[in-house]
Design an enzyme around this catalytic site. Structure first.
Site, short mmCIF file in Angstrom:
data_model
loop_
_atom_site.label_atom_id
_atom_site.label_comp_id
_atom_site.label_asym_id
_atom_site.label_seq_id
_atom_site.Cartn_x
_atom_site.Cartn_y
_atom_site.Cartn_z
N GLU A 37 0.96 -1.22 0.19
CA GLU A 37 -0.06 0.00 -0.07
C GLU A 37 0.89 1.25 -0.08
OE1 GLU A 37 -2.31 -2.89 2.36
OE2 GLU A 37 -0.27 -2.37 2.20
N CYS A 65 -2.27 -2.91 7.36
CA CYS A 65 -1.74 -2.81 8.77
C CYS A 65 -1.87 -1.50 9.20
CB CYS A 65 -0.37 -3.21 8.61
SG CYS A 65 1.04 -2.35 7.93
#
Length: 153
Positions: free
Chosen positions: A55, A83
């Protein structure tokens, strides 16, 4: 039928693992017209960079491509629930829509330490020493930034 962007995220995750770049994570960022802006996978091992999650890598690429730090008109597709670090990057980038496939429990099951970070954030700090020092000496630059109306992001 699998979402076309999630399919690309999955394929990117597989590609990253096959190359030995990092964990099994892929991410795609598209603009408001569903045009692909960035494709990335985890590169932690390749770059020796613990922040090189899929990401984050996709956000970095998208910002460079669009020449902006504001991705509020973009959508992120990721092969696994972000996360806490990636979630923070998503928030900083102003991305409003995120689609994920696998869960944080899935990541925990295969051995990734997201759970430790969630525990830390919930007040169970047994991983690191976190102690405030020298606030007064370091507050000046922050106050000057505010005083000069510098850009907040």
């Amino acid at each position: 039928m699998m979402n076309e962007f999630m399919k690309l995220a999955k394929e990117e995750a597989i590609k990253g693992v096959q190359k030995g770049d990092g964990g099994p994570f892929g991410a795609i960022i598209v603009d408001e017209n569903q045009k692909i802006i960035a494709v990335a996978h985890n590169e932690v091992l390749k770059n020796l960079d613990p922040t090189a999650h899929a990401e984050v890598m996709a956000i970095r690429k998208a910002c460079l491509t669009l020449k902006t730090k504001d991705l509020s008109n973009c959508t992120l597709y990721t092969s696994c629930e972000p996360c806490p670090m990636c979630l923070s990057a998503i928030i900083w980038a102003n991305i409003k829509n995120v689609y994920y496939a696998c869960t944080k429990e899935d990541a925990d099951y295969i051995g990734f330490k997201d759970k430790n970070i969630y525990e830390f954030l919930s007040g169970h700090n047994n991983m690191i020493k976190l102690e405030q020092i020298d606030r007064d000496e370091c507050l000046g630059p922050m106050l000057n930034y505010k005083k000069n109306n510098n850009e907040i992001y």
